[in-house]
Design a protein around this motif. Structure first.
Motif, PDB file in Angstrom:
ATOM      1  N   LYS A  38     -30.232 -11.972   9.237  1.00  0.00           N
ATOM      2  CA  LYS A  38     -29.621 -12.697   8.120  1.00  0.00           C
ATOM      3  C   LYS A  38     -29.332 -11.734   6.985  1.00  0.00           C
ATOM      4  O   LYS A  38     -30.193 -10.964   6.559  1.00  0.00           O
ATOM      5  N   LEU A  39     -28.104 -11.784   6.472  1.00  0.00           N
ATOM      6  CA  LEU A  39     -27.682 -10.940   5.357  1.00  0.00           C
ATOM      7  C   LEU A  39     -26.973 -11.809   4.321  1.00  0.00           C
ATOM      8  O   LEU A  39     -26.247 -12.738   4.669  1.00  0.00           O
ATOM      9  N   ASP A  40     -27.193 -11.487   3.055  1.00  0.00           N
ATOM     10  CA  ASP A  40     -26.542 -12.222   1.972  1.00  0.00           C
ATOM     11  C   ASP A  40     -25.218 -11.568   1.598  1.00  0.00           C
ATOM     12  O   ASP A  40     -25.069 -10.340   1.678  1.00  0.00           O
ATOM     13  N   ILE A  41     -24.273 -12.391   1.168  1.00  0.00           N
ATOM     14  CA  ILE A  41     -22.965 -11.887   0.763  1.00  0.00           C
ATOM     15  C   ILE A  41     -22.985 -11.659  -0.746  1.00  0.00           C
ATOM     16  O   ILE A  41     -23.240 -12.587  -1.516  1.00  0.00           O
ATOM     17  N   PRO A  42     -22.731 -10.434  -1.193  1.00  0.00           N
ATOM     18  CA  PRO A  42     -22.751 -10.149  -2.642  1.00  0.00           C
ATOM     19  C   PRO A  42     -21.756 -11.025  -3.395  1.00  0.00           C
ATOM     20  O   PRO A  42     -20.683 -11.353  -2.897  1.00  0.00           O
ATOM     21  N   GLY A  43     -22.138 -11.408  -4.607  1.00  0.00           N
ATOM     22  CA  GLY A  43     -21.259 -12.208  -5.440  1.00  0.00           C
ATOM     23  C   GLY A  43     -21.105 -13.634  -4.978  1.00  0.00           C
ATOM     24  O   GLY A  43     -20.090 -14.283  -5.263  1.00  0.00           O
ATOM     25  N   SER A  44     -22.103 -14.147  -4.265  1.00  0.00           N
ATOM     26  CA  SER A  44     -22.050 -15.520  -3.779  1.00  0.00           C
ATOM     27  C   SER A  44     -23.463 -15.930  -3.402  1.00  0.00           C
ATOM     28  O   SER A  44     -24.387 -15.115  -3.406  1.00  0.00           O
ATOM     29  N   ASP A  45     -23.627 -17.199  -3.033  1.00  0.00           N
ATOM     30  CA  ASP A  45     -24.891 -17.633  -2.461  1.00  0.00           C
ATOM     31  C   ASP A  45     -24.725 -17.925  -0.972  1.00  0.00           C
ATOM     32  O   ASP A  45     -25.533 -18.626  -0.362  1.00  0.00           O
ATOM     33  N   ASP A  46     -23.679 -17.373  -0.355  1.00  0.00           N
ATOM     34  CA  ASP A  46     -23.456 -17.492   1.078  1.00  0.00           C
ATOM     35  C   ASP A  46     -24.170 -16.376   1.823  1.00  0.00           C
ATOM     36  O   ASP A  46     -24.492 -15.322   1.260  1.00  0.00           O
ATOM     37  N   SER A  47     -24.388 -16.605   3.107  1.00  0.00           N
ATOM     38  CA  SER A  47     -25.040 -15.625   3.972  1.00  0.00           C
ATOM     39  C   SER A  47     -24.357 -15.618   5.333  1.00  0.00           C
ATOM     40  O   SER A  47     -23.571 -16.510   5.657  1.00  0.00           O
ATOM     41  N   TYR A  48     -24.684 -14.613   6.138  1.00  0.00           N
ATOM     42  CA  TYR A  48     -24.170 -14.546   7.499  1.00  0.00           C
ATOM     43  C   TYR A  48     -25.241 -13.930   8.390  1.00  0.00           C
ATOM     44  O   TYR A  48     -26.247 -13.374   7.907  1.00  0.00           O
ATOM     45  N   ILE A  49     -25.033 -14.068   9.678  1.00  0.00           N
ATOM     46  CA  ILE A  49     -25.934 -13.479  10.661  1.00  0.00           C
ATOM     47  C   ILE A  49     -25.175 -12.383  11.391  1.00  0.00           C
ATOM     48  O   ILE A  49     -24.025 -12.572  11.798  1.00  0.00           O
ATOM     49  N   ARG A  50     -25.839 -11.237  11.546  1.00  0.00           N
ATOM     50  CA  ARG A  50     -25.201 -10.091  12.225  1.00  0.00           C
ATOM     51  C   ARG A  50     -26.050  -9.666  13.419  1.00  0.00           C
ATOM     52  O   ARG A  50     -27.267  -9.606  13.336  1.00  0.00           O
ATOM     53  N   TRP A  51     -25.362  -9.405  14.510  1.00  0.00           N
ATOM     54  CA  TRP A  51     -25.983  -8.833  15.698  1.00  0.00           C
ATOM     55  C   TRP A  51     -25.326  -7.481  15.950  1.00  0.00           C
ATOM     56  O   TRP A  51     -24.098  -7.366  15.949  1.00  0.00           O
ATOM     57  N   ILE A  52     -26.134  -6.449  16.191  1.00  0.00           N
ATOM     58  CA  ILE A  52     -25.633  -5.127  16.578  1.00  0.00           C
ATOM     59  C   ILE A  52     -26.239  -4.795  17.938  1.00  0.00           C
ATOM     60  O   ILE A  52     -27.464  -4.698  18.076  1.00  0.00           O
TER      61      ILE A  52
END
Length: 323
Positions: A69-83
């Motif tokens: 889980k990572l937060d998006i700067p300048g917002s209160d949204d987030s996303y999930i990243r898989w590498i």
């Protein structure tokens, strides 16, 4: 295998103007499927927006399935990243990546009779800073046409609430629903074309409100059946966010979609032109983060492009009082 869940305790203060009616509840699998024909893959990176609780929905029992889980700067949204660097799909193989959650959707109906005072905006707040400026080329409050139209509408308006309503009616009556499923276009392209789909019509509306210093944003959703939709929110100081759907108004001019939301979509993000981290130290700006974003690294330059798809699998259920 032992499963780990994130239980998100979501607490928000609902203004007295909000009428919320719980609609349906779902268990949702938000998935990316990648098909590899002949690439010698060395790395794959995936991003999916993270559905979170807000006045439109209550999200619980989130399972990231090894995503970060990572937060998006300048917002209160987030996303999930898989590498992924191991167990990559070989020739003629596929790979699925997903997360899952439970969600109860809420219909919202604003009671405007309870708004008796229009307050000045706190220009030092995060909401004002995040949602009054430009968002790439997709929201431009300083566009020449937007400025001229905004000035004209403002001259007829009693206050910011009246301006927001007049702008909603103006966009719905002056632009057409065009070019669905072609992605988000720049504001100038939309204005030149005479319209666009739901996300693009929302861009015109959001630009008009931001032109007058009214915080406004795209509400980016995926319905439980996998269909995409976007509407707008604008913010009233001390009251909260007000839903507005100019696309519904465009298709049904006699309908009232100002301050009303039917509880049909799962909110994924609440703005456009969002900075995300690809995982290699590079920032990528997603014009709209509604489904997924994918990057690949390969040893063979002659390989075919990967094919990929986004799937939202939803099972409706009745939540018990224990849930």
């Amino acid at each position: 295998m032992k499963r780990y869940f994130l239980f998100s305790a979501f607490i928000f203060c609902i203004s007295a103007i909000y009428g919320q009616i719980p609609q349906n509840s779902y268990h949702v699998i938000n998935k990316v499927v990648v098909n590899n024909s002949d690439n010698q893959l060395t790395k794959l990176a995936f991003i999916l927006p993270l559905a979170q609780s807000n006045p439109y929905q209550t999200v619980t029992h989130v399972n990231f399935h090894n995503g970060q889980k990572l937060d998006i700067p300048g917002s209160d949204d987030s996303y999930i990243r898989w590498i992924l660097t191991d167990h990559l799909p070989g020739t003629n193989q596929s790979k699925e990546t997903y997360y899952e959650f439970d969600v109860t959707l809420n219909a919202v109906n604003i009671d405007f009779s309870k708004i008796d005072t229009i307050y000045s905006y706190d220009k030092t707040s995060e909401i004002f800073r995040w949602y009054t400026g430009a968002s790439g080329e997709y929201v431009d409050p300083h566009n020449d046409l937007i400025s001229r139209v905004g000035d004209s509408i403002w001259s007829q308006s009693l206050d910011v609430l009246d301006y927001a309503r007049r702008s909603y009616e103006w966009v719905a009556s002056h632009y057409h629903y065009l070019n669905p499923y072609t992605g988000l276009h720049t504001l100038q392209q939309i204005l030149n074309a005479g319209g666009g789909d739901c996300g693009n019509l929302t861009s015109i509306y959001v630009s008009l409100l931001r032109n007058k210093g009214i915080p406004a944003r795209h509400i980016v959703t995926v319905r439980p059946d996998g269909v995409y939709h976007v509407w707008a929110d604008f913010y009233l100081e001390k009251y909260g966010w007000i839903p507005v759907d100019v696309t519904y108004k465009n298709s049904n001019p006699r309908g009232d979609f100002f301050g009303k939301y039917d509880g049909s979509g799962i909110v994924m993000t609440k703005n456009v032109w969002l900075p995300v981290d690809k995982g290699n130290g590079e920032t990528y700006y997603a014009d709209i983060l509604q489904s997924y974003t994918l990057w690949m690294w390969s040893n063979n330059n002659g390989g075919s492009r990967l094919t990929s798809s986004h799937k939202v699998l939803s099972t409706q259920y009745q939540m018990s009082s224990a849930d």
